[in-house]
Scaffold this motif. Structure first.
Motif, PDB file in Angstrom:
ATOM      1  N   ALA B 276       4.679  -3.921  12.466  1.00  0.00           N
ATOM      2  CA  ALA B 276       4.336  -4.405  13.488  1.00  0.00           C
ATOM      3  C   ALA B 276       3.227  -3.365  13.294  1.00  0.00           C
ATOM      4  CB  ALA B 276       4.422  -4.412  14.732  1.00  0.00           C
ATOM      5  N   ASN B 277       3.410  -2.306  12.913  1.00  0.00           N
ATOM      6  CA  ASN B 277       1.665  -0.879  13.998  1.00  0.00           C
ATOM      7  C   ASN B 277       1.841  -0.636  12.880  1.00  0.00           C
ATOM      8  OD1 ASN B 277      -0.623  -0.922  15.157  1.00  0.00           O
ATOM      9  ND2 ASN B 277       0.715  -0.237  17.139  1.00  0.00           N
ATOM     10  N   PRO B 278       1.964  -0.411  11.515  1.00  0.00           N
ATOM     11  CA  PRO B 278       1.299   0.828  10.391  1.00  0.00           C
ATOM     12  C   PRO B 278       0.530   1.765  10.880  1.00  0.00           C
ATOM     13  CG  PRO B 278       0.708  -0.592   9.697  1.00  0.00           C
ATOM     14  CD  PRO B 278       1.134  -1.581  11.237  1.00  0.00           C
ATOM     15  N   ARG B 279       0.425   2.764  11.645  1.00  0.00           N
ATOM     16  CA  ARG B 279      -0.535   3.923  11.368  1.00  0.00           C
ATOM     17  C   ARG B 279      -1.189   4.790  10.484  1.00  0.00           C
ATOM     18  NH1 ARG B 279       2.215   3.210  16.103  1.00  0.00           N
ATOM     19  NH2 ARG B 279       1.444   2.303  17.851  1.00  0.00           N
ATOM     20  N   HIS B 280      -0.176   5.683   9.594  1.00  0.00           N
ATOM     21  CA  HIS B 280      -1.454   5.930   8.893  1.00  0.00           C
ATOM     22  C   HIS B 280      -1.728   5.537   7.955  1.00  0.00           C
ATOM     23  CE1 HIS B 280      -1.519   9.439   5.929  1.00  0.00           C
ATOM     24  NE2 HIS B 280      -1.355  10.427   7.060  1.00  0.00           N
ATOM     25  N   PRO B 281      -2.628   5.674   6.875  1.00  0.00           N
ATOM     26  CA  PRO B 281      -3.805   5.250   5.819  1.00  0.00           C
ATOM     27  C   PRO B 281      -2.609   5.106   5.175  1.00  0.00           C
ATOM     28  CG  PRO B 281      -4.881   6.890   7.410  1.00  0.00           C
ATOM     29  CD  PRO B 281      -3.663   7.097   7.869  1.00  0.00           C
ATOM     30  N   TYR B 282      -1.392   5.624   5.000  1.00  0.00           N
ATOM     31  CA  TYR B 282      -0.877   5.735   3.939  1.00  0.00           C
ATOM     32  C   TYR B 282       0.117   4.629   3.932  1.00  0.00           C
ATOM     33  CZ  TYR B 282       2.601   6.301  -0.063  1.00  0.00           C
ATOM     34  OH  TYR B 282       3.180   6.738  -0.856  1.00  0.00           O
ATOM     35  N   THR B 283       0.709   4.620   4.759  1.00  0.00           N
ATOM     36  CA  THR B 283       1.586   3.527   5.033  1.00  0.00           C
ATOM     37  C   THR B 283       0.784   2.213   5.471  1.00  0.00           C
ATOM     38  OG1 THR B 283       2.886   4.701   6.901  1.00  0.00           O
ATOM     39  CG2 THR B 283       3.358   3.152   7.311  1.00  0.00           C
ATOM     40  N   LYS B 284      -0.035   1.932   6.110  1.00  0.00           N
ATOM     41  CA  LYS B 284      -0.847   0.682   5.741  1.00  0.00           C
ATOM     42  C   LYS B 284      -1.352   0.625   4.548  1.00  0.00           C
ATOM     43  CE  LYS B 284      -4.000   1.725  10.140  1.00  0.00           C
ATOM     44  NZ  LYS B 284      -5.380   2.386  10.420  1.00  0.00           N
ATOM     45  N   ALA B 285      -2.026   1.106   3.696  1.00  0.00           N
ATOM     46  CA  ALA B 285      -1.541   0.628   2.679  1.00  0.00           C
ATOM     47  C   ALA B 285      -0.705   0.177   1.168  1.00  0.00           C
ATOM     48  CB  ALA B 285      -2.553   1.925   1.546  1.00  0.00           C
ATOM     49  N   LEU B 286       0.727   0.754   1.119  1.00  0.00           N
ATOM     50  CA  LEU B 286       1.778   0.401   0.981  1.00  0.00           C
ATOM     51  C   LEU B 286       2.085  -1.270   1.333  1.00  0.00           C
ATOM     52  CD1 LEU B 286       4.597   3.142   1.540  1.00  0.00           C
ATOM     53  CD2 LEU B 286       2.819   2.480  -0.721  1.00  0.00           C
ATOM     54  N   LEU B 287       1.969  -1.373   3.259  1.00  0.00           N
ATOM     55  CA  LEU B 287       1.893  -2.383   3.320  1.00  0.00           C
ATOM     56  C   LEU B 287       1.411  -3.696   2.351  1.00  0.00           C
ATOM     57  CD1 LEU B 287       3.099  -1.309   6.718  1.00  0.00           C
ATOM     58  CD2 LEU B 287       4.398  -2.997   5.695  1.00  0.00           C
ATOM     59  N   LYS B 288       0.034  -3.433   2.569  1.00  0.00           N
ATOM     60  CA  LYS B 288      -1.103  -4.304   1.708  1.00  0.00           C
ATOM     61  C   LYS B 288      -0.794  -4.314   0.567  1.00  0.00           C
ATOM     62  CE  LYS B 288      -4.614  -2.506   3.920  1.00  0.00           C
ATOM     63  NZ  LYS B 288      -5.935  -2.265   3.655  1.00  0.00           N
ATOM     64  N   ALA B 289       0.199  -3.334   0.102  1.00  0.00           N
ATOM     65  CA  ALA B 289      -0.288  -3.389  -1.112  1.00  0.00           C
ATOM     66  C   ALA B 289       1.031  -4.172  -2.171  1.00  0.00           C
ATOM     67  CB  ALA B 289      -0.239  -1.810  -2.064  1.00  0.00           C
ATOM     68  N   ILE B 290       2.297  -4.140  -1.369  1.00  0.00           N
ATOM     69  CA  ILE B 290       4.103  -4.764  -1.655  1.00  0.00           C
ATOM     70  C   ILE B 290       3.389  -6.202  -2.337  1.00  0.00           C
ATOM     71  CG2 ILE B 290       4.719  -2.652  -1.088  1.00  0.00           C
ATOM     72  CD1 ILE B 290       5.698  -5.074   1.134  1.00  0.00           C
ATOM     73  N   PRO B 291       3.329  -6.414  -3.300  1.00  0.00           N
ATOM     74  CA  PRO B 291       3.982  -7.574  -3.507  1.00  0.00           C
ATOM     75  C   PRO B 291       4.689  -8.690  -3.393  1.00  0.00           C
ATOM     76  CG  PRO B 291       3.979  -6.539  -5.867  1.00  0.00           C
ATOM     77  CD  PRO B 291       4.607  -5.541  -4.574  1.00  0.00           C
ATOM     78  N   ASP B 292       3.916  -9.469  -2.157  1.00  0.00           N
ATOM     79  CA  ASP B 292       5.077 -10.583  -2.221  1.00  0.00           C
ATOM     80  C   ASP B 292       5.074 -11.566  -1.999  1.00  0.00           C
ATOM     81  OD1 ASP B 292       7.130 -10.279  -0.078  1.00  0.00           O
ATOM     82  OD2 ASP B 292       6.317 -11.443   1.179  1.00  0.00           O
ATOM     83  N   PRO B 293       6.521 -12.560  -2.051  1.00  0.00           N
ATOM     84  CA  PRO B 293       6.623 -14.267  -2.687  1.00  0.00           C
ATOM     85  C   PRO B 293       5.594 -14.434  -1.767  1.00  0.00           C
ATOM     86  CG  PRO B 293       8.504 -12.991  -2.820  1.00  0.00           C
ATOM     87  CD  PRO B 293       7.644 -11.710  -2.368  1.00  0.00           C
TER      88      PRO B 293
END
Lengths: 313, 450, 355, 342
Positions: B276-293
């Protein structure tokens, strides 16, 4: 170990690998038969020079008495060739079994244990391997002749040492690769001891390469044995019949135009070495997945179903 | 060598259900380090030349609470698999500790050897990523699944058979007769993974480390294996460490998640909070990047550039700073980053690569990490102008935050970087995060971790 | 993702780049012919990205390779395959070779092994350009290669490096640049991101998606990852057991799947919005002996009697979707008689049949 | 990952350093086998000709009465200075033997190697390319048989045939005695001397003498090369980058040549280096068969004479040669293959 699977893999192989294997096995089988039944197949003993007190002729041409003629030592060439098979098989079998046992065990332990033991053993074995095998065999057979004479055992032992590195290298490399395999890690993860891992997880998978190296080494050993005989360092002529020795005696005959004394022992060596090499290569191609080719058969497309599904557009 | 603490003085709050179980997290690592000596080729190995150290784990502190699923999420090279192996003692730790609190009391895994370590394996077990590789090709399923009992001399004969069949049934390999005498090569991927799981649970362990258990499986069985693991957790009271690169399955499966990058945990906390609230820029990037259907989602525009750096020579400061879109002055900028920016400049359309390259000269010396970089072969004023041009071209480039000065010393252009800090895990909101953007106390409080 | 799916470029003059009609690609094995691709029909418009999804072993890769003629010996193709109106199946070998690289490209799954380790990157480009344009000058080779690499984000400083000096993501970028340097009109990308990390995967998907801005390339993007299709593709084709069971605009198919298989596939995928686990029982069929009727009927939760006996017709449905499913037929107003509509009693699918 | 292409000199340096331990292991092996194991060399060589006092004197003169470890260290020191000792039976310095006869062995092995490559590489290439066809089967059979046939037997048969059908063609020795007499010795390599002297008749004569032995030994080696080239070509033909090259429309001939064949030759270089030992084994037998005045022939003579010091000296020299060849092969490999780096 899964013998049935191993056998069925070979049996189900198609194409050239199968033919290679088949021809190789056939040739080898003939020579094994020679070796086993030499007393019944050969008309004379290997060092027989007379029958009923009558000496054989020297360098005779083929005849009813001597199918392939006789050589310069009054021996019957055909009998020498048959008895030679027995010598060759005995020496090669003995040396290959001995070197396989030492090489496989050493390779397994060295590859699994790793560390300094592995490095030093590897270095020694590589040095031994890079040395001309004939030179090593000469040195060994020379030393052994001083001690235990020029018999079959001495010849076998002097060949043993030069083939240990070959098993060692292959088994060690496969062990090192297998040690990193997940199933070995899994064995560690269930708490298996190193000895258990080597016995139950590595040995069975590593040992599969041994038949291939074994037959190829047998072929090579045969050549080395012949070379030793040719140089006069092989089996003493009074101990057993040796193809290489017979060839060395035939040097001058050939220059004089008489091929028979050299031709037949030479052909025997070629045939048996070829047979063994074919077995080795055939096994390699059937068992080694990297070389095995999944053969696709030509397919012809059948005409389409006339009862084509309706297409609604 | 530290001795085993007599009575663990730990909070009682997560004491497990069993009465003979010591309180506290079932597994806990403290500053765990696993360093490997990287060796060159065969020759260098013999001569012992140039051995580099890879910090596969570089100070990892995590707790696995009883009955929970802890997700360890990261890309390849993040050290997540090493962490899993270290928990079983399969990867020897070079520093720090692993404590296991099981039926037999509290034990220090990191100091175990030989027989003691092997005995631990009855309590902590592992499921592997590739089920085809995890089974010995020359053992039948029955032999493989039963082998742990044989190895630990727990059962034999009819008893062994009974327990193997029980385990196979438990993981759904039923009717057992159809599978017991098969070899791994006769089974499908999902079936093999079931056998691997059966082998892992046959010793009745307390903790299961599952290393990407579904990533090699066919799409249609992934959910089934995950379901099986959930069932087993419920029925057998297991605790899981679930190692994965797949955030989606982690989100569904895990109670808490640790995000790893280059041997360190960069963010750890409850799953809901992380997503819900990713803080580390890496976590944020991962969450944005995963391909989701989900057809409504957008491809992110500000993806981190580059790839995971060489673990043998990690970036100075925060390991993620060269790729971080939010990086600031204190992140640890250095000479290698300058090279990346120059390469990036030349990749742009319109850059006059040939002339500029001649002006700047060879850049290989920038590969040695340094807080001070010298540039230029030609006229230093021209080089400086070029560099200023590069800066002007993309002033938002985070690197420029870290450049303290860029000036000519008469013959070359000298670039000096700001001092960087290596951020440690700190409390921020409901999670712990290792990022300079979340300095100590920035979150709600810094009370002891849950 | 407005830029991706909504404004579908109308077919430009000259019509579709690729027309595939009833294409079959079969392999011969000891167990009999494998019907890897068995009657596939679709069109591809210029600049369009078509995603091809399905479980492993459903014929995705074979279809991709079959379109380019990159099939092993012993495989056979028939049907109709037109590239810019040219019949590809009757083309001579030499002609086919000439078209590969210049008009038809391929991007492979494992970038680590697809570059010759003994050749510099620059040599790979020079070789490719020279193979198709004999008289190209050295300066031209360099200029065009660097331009292609630039688009992929590879700096010119690395042009003369060897493949082993690059990371996996960089190699895949190089492979894409190499496939596109001659500006082919159609490219097959076979699981181009499977071996890569999440962030790098996203970078590559972004690149693929942006291709049409730089090149006029149509693409068949083969993947088992539905997420990638949603992010990068205009249309999606769902393949099962050698057949395309549903094809249509990606957004439409994902939000309103018509074929039972598509629906089940979407349901069984674990995504960020997953709240419960679903799965398709059983495994894809053996393609030497596929089931009768609809190939999916043994695993289909709402199979009817007719599904087991009669192959469903291919039907154009609203929203630009085409599907072959009896349930969709019924849903869209076709009346079947009582017997045909009766639910098919499902044989128990045990773990023994699982993938 | 960073470019590390400038590391070739470093690699060569590391490889050079490795020569020392390799040399040491081989020399120790030779010493153990030939000096420690067999007992007293003097008795073995001339025991039947001399009395006990004379034998003791000989032993003392050769330093064989000192402790083994002293002898070992001295042996290592001598070898480092290329001093391989003096024979017991005819009191010749081994180095002199090597200088006098090494050249013949060198030209024999080089010639054989040329023949082997000339036969083996094209045949191996064709066999790999046309895998599983009758042509492949035939070439493979040729390879197997040419390796299986004892090199001395092939030599014998060739001699017999040449004597019968090409009378006048030289069948033994490195040259006519006359040629040997006339060509001034400058380099120790007869062929080279003749070329330096620009003596056409001698050159032709020497080359003629080389044909049979080189061909015989080359045939043996060609079997190995055929097999190697074939297997490696099949392997590289299955490599992914070959398919990728085809997918880019690179013409098939070029794919085979530039991608498959060239890459297949890289491992062949290494393995051929390892086969240098085989070449030496074969050379010993070939020299014996053709009365070739090389080191192998001499070695067998000394073996028959039981001259341990001579054997030890010559074997030490062979060991040195092997180390040098393997060093050269590794450097060549590093030059060819960009992946070899440290």
């Amino acid at each position: 170990m899964r013998a049935p699977r191993f056998v069925s893999t070979i049996w189900n192989t198609k194409g050239m690998a199968r033919w290679i294997l088949l021809v190789g096995v056939l040739i080898t089988a003939v020579f094994l038969l020679f070796a086993l039944c030499a007393p019944w197949i050969a008309p004379y003993d290997f060092n027989q020079t007379k029958v009923d007190g009558v000496k054989f002729p020297k360098l005779a041409s083929p005849s009813g008495d001597h199918w392939l003629g006789t050589n310069d030592q009054f021996y019957d060439i055909y009998s020498r060739v048959v008895w030679g098979a027995r010598t060759a098989v005995l020496v090669v079998l003995l040396s290959i079994v001995l070197s396989a046992i030492v090489g496989v065990l050493l390779g397994l332990v060295s590859g699994y244990v790793g560390g300094w033991f592995d490095r030093i053993t590897l270095f020694l074995m590589d040095a031994l391997y890079s040395f001309p095998s004939l030179l090593l065999a000469i040195v060994f057979s020379f030393m052994l002749r001083e001690r235990i004479g020029g018999g079959i055992v001495a010849a076998a032992l002097s060949l043993t040492a030069i083939y240990i590195p070959q098993y060692y290298r292959v088994v060690r490399n496969t062990t090192v690769a297998a040690r990193e395999a997940t199933y070995v890690e899994a064995a560690k993860a269930i708490g298996a001891k190193p000895a258990t891992i080597m016995r139950k997880y590595l040995f069975g998978n590593v040992v599969q390469s041994v038949p291939v190296i074994g037959t190829l080494n047998a072929a090579d050993a045969l050549g080395t044995l012949a070379a030793l005989g040719f140089l006069g360092l092989g089996i003493a002529p009074n101990e057993a019949s040796d193809w290489g020795y017979d060839l060395s005696r035939a040097l001058d005959d050939v220059s004089a135009g008489n091929f028979a004394p050299a031709l037949w022992p030479g052909l025997a060596i070629i045939l048996l070495v070829t047979g063994l090499t074919l077995v080795g290569e055939g096994l390699n191609e059937t068992l080694n997945p990297a070389l095995r080719r999944r053969r696709l058969q030509k397919v012809t497309l059948p005409p389409r179903d006339t009862t084509d599904p309706e297409v609604v557009r | 060598m530290p001795t085993k603490p007599e009575s663990p003085d730990l909070s009682q709050e997560d004491a497990g259900p069993g009465d003979d179980v010591p309180p506290g997290p079932v597994i806990e690592t403290d500053g765990l380090e696993v360093h490997y000596r990287l060796q060159g080729g065969a020759l260098a190995r013999v001569l012992g030349l140039r051995t580099r150290t890879v910090k596969a784990l570089d100070g990892v502190t995590v707790q696995l609470h009883r009955g929970e699923v802890l997700g360890v999420v990261g890309e390849s090279g993040s050290g997540k698999t090493t962490l899993g192996r270290a928990l079983l003692g399969l990867a020897p730790s070079t520093q720090g500790s692993i404590t296991y609190r099981g039926r037999d009391g509290e034990r220090l895994v990191s100091h175990m050897k030989g027989a003691e370590l092997r005995r631990l394996r009855t309590d902590v077990q592992m499921v592997f990523q590739d089920p085809s590789a995890a089974l010995n090709p020359s053992m039948t399923i029955e032999q493989a699944v039963g082998h742990p009992l044989v190895v630990h001399k727990i059962a034999r004969g009819a008893e062994l058979r009974r327990r193997v069949h029980e385990a196979l049934e438990r993981v759904g390999l039923a009717p057992v007769e159809r599978f017991a005498s098969k070899y791994p090569s006769d089974l499908s991927g999902g079936q093999k993974q079931r056998a691997v799981i059966a082998r892992a649970i046959i010793l009745d362990p307390e903790v299961l480390v599952a290393d990407e258990p579904i990533s090699m499986l066919d799409m249609s069985v992934r959910a089934k294996i995950l379901q099986l693991m959930l069932d087993l957790k419920r029925d057998l009271g297991l605790s899981y460490v679930y190692i994965t690169h797949d955030l989606a399955s982690a989100k569904y499966f895990c109670d808490r998640i640790a995000i790893m990058y280059l041997g360190r945990v960069v963010e750890i906390g409850p799953t809901e909070e992380i997503f819900a609230n990713p803080r580390h820029p890496y976590t944020k990037a991962l969450l944005k990047a995963i391909p989701d259907p989900d057809p409504e989602r957008m491809l992110p525009r500000d993806l981190p550039r580059g790839e995971i750096p060489d673990a043998a020579e990690p970036p100075l400061g925060c390991s993620f700073h060269p790729r971080c879109p939010e990086a600031v002055a204190a992140c640890g900028w250095e000479s290698r980053d300058l090279r990346v920016v120059l390469d990036q400049h030349w990749t742009e359309r319109g850059a006059d690569f040939d002339t500029e390259r001649r002006l700047v000269g060879d850049l290989d010396h920038l590969d040695a990490p340094s807080k001070r970089a010298t540039l230029g072969k030609g006229d230093p004023a021209a080089v400086l102008a070029l560099m200023e041009g590069v800066r002007a071209e993309n002033p938002d480039e985070p690197l420029w935050n870290g450049v303290r000065s860029m000036e000519s010393d008469g013959s070359k252009v000298v670039v000096e970087f700001e001092e960087g800090v290596d951020p440690a895990l700190r409390r921020a909101g409901g999670v712990d995060v290792a990022c300079v953007l979340y300095p100590d106390g920035a979150g709600s409080d810094t009370a002891a971790s849950d | 993702m407005t830029s991706l799916t909504k404004d579908q470029t109308p077919a430009r003059p000259g019509g579709p780049v690729l027309e595939v009609r009833d294409l079959r690609v079969w392999y011969g094995t000891d167990r009999g012919p494998v019907r890897a691709v068995d009657g596939v029909t679709f069109d591809l418009r210029p600049g369009e990205i078509l995603g091809l999804v399905g479980e492993s072993g459903c014929g995705k890769s074979t279809l991709g390779r079959g379109l380019l003629g990159l099939l092993p010996e012993g495989a056979a193709r028939d049907g109709e395959l037109r590239f810019r109106g040219k019949d590809m199946l009757t083309l001579r070998r030499r002609e086919q070779y000439r078209m590969r690289g210049s008009e038809l490209g391929m991007i492979f799954q494992e970038p680590l092994t697809r570059l010759n380790p003994m050749m510099r990157i620059s040599d790979h480009f020079a070789e490719t350009l020279r193979a198709h344009e004999r008289r190209i000058s050295k300066a031209d080779v360099e200029q065009r290669s660097l331009e292609a690499l630039r688009v992929m984000g590879i700096p010119p400083t690395r042009f003369r490096a060897y493949p082993h000096e690059f990371s996996g993501g960089m190699r895949q970028r190089i492979m894409i640049a190499l496939a596109l340097v001659l500006r082919p009109a159609f490219v097959v990308a076979d699981e181009p991101t499977t071996a890569l990390d999440v962030l790098v995967e996203a970078q590559i998907i972004r690149i693929l998606h942006n291709l049409r801005a730089t090149y006029d390339t149509s693409m068949l993007l083969i993947t088992h990852n539905l997420g990638i299709v949603a992010e990068a593709c205009d249309r999606v084709a769902v393949m099962y057991a050698g057949k395309v069971v549903e094809i249509g605009p990606a957004r439409e198919v994902f939000s309103n799947p018509q074929h039972s298989y598509t629906r089940e596939l979407l349901r069984s995928t674990i995504s960020l919005s997953t709240t419960g686990l679903n799965f398709i029982d059983g495994a894809p069929p053996d393609l030497t002996d596929p089931p009768s009727g609809c190939h999916f009927h043994p695993r289909c939760p709402d199979a009817m009697q007719i599904c087991a006996t009669t192959e469903p017709p291919v039907r154009d449905l609203p929203g630009g979707v085409r599907a072959a499913c009896w349930a969709a037929e019924v849903a869209h107003g076709r009346t079947l008689d009582e017997d045909a509509r009766r639910p098919l009693p499902r044989e128990a699918i045990s773990v023994a049949d699982e993938a | 990952m960073s470019a590390a292409s400038g590391s070739l000199p470093r690699y060569i340096l590391v490889r050079l350093l490795l020569v020392i331990p390799m040399m040491w292991v081989l020399l120790t092996l030779v010493f153990l086998l030939l000096r420690v194991a067999p007992g007293d060399p003097v008795t073995a060589a001339v025991g039947d000709k001399l009395g006990p006092e004379e034998l003791d004197a000989r032993r003392a003169a050769l330093g064989l009465d000192r402790p083994m470890i002293v002898q070992y260290l001295e042996y290592l020191g001598d070898a480092a200075r290329f001093d391989f000792g003096t024979t017991i039976s005819d009191r010749r310095p081994v180095l002199e033997i090597i200088q006098a006869q090494g050249g013949a062995t060198l030209t024999l092995t080089v010639g054989a190697f040329l023949f082997a490559c000339l036969i083996g590489i094209p045949l191996g290439r064709v066999a790999g390319r046309r895998r599983d066809t009758p042509l492949d089967a035939g070439i493979r059979l040729f390879g197997v048989v040419s390796y299986a046939a004892p090199v001395f037997w092939v030599g014998l048969m060739l001699v017999g045939l040449v004597v019968k059908y090409v009378p006048g063609w030289p069948t033994f020795g490195i040259a006519d005695p006359e040629t040997i007499f006339y060509v001034p010795d400058k380099t120790g390599i007869l062929l080279l001397d003749a070329i330096i002297a620009n003596d056409r008749i001698s050159i032709v004569d020497i080359l003629q003498h080389h044909v049979l032995p080189c061909f015989t030994l080359g045939l043996l080696l060609s079997g190995v090369i055929i097999r190697l080239v074939r297997v490696n070509l099949i392997r590289t033909l299955g490599d992914d980058y070959v398919e990728a090259a085809r997918a880019r429309g690179i013409p098939e001939r070029q794919v085979i040549r530039k991608h498959a064949f060239r890459n297949a030759l890289v491992p062949v270089i290494t393995v051929i280096g390892l086969q240098f030992a085989l070449t030496l084994s074969g050379a010993i037998l070939t020299e014996r068969t053709f009365n070739w005045p090389g080191l192998g022939d001499t070695l067998v003579d000394y073996i028959t004479a039981r001259d341990y010091i001579a054997i030890q000296g010559l074997v030490t020299f062979f060991a040195l040669a092997i180390v040098v060849v393997s060093l050269l092969v590794d450097i060549l490999n590093a030059l060819v293959d960009p992946r070899v780096r440290y």
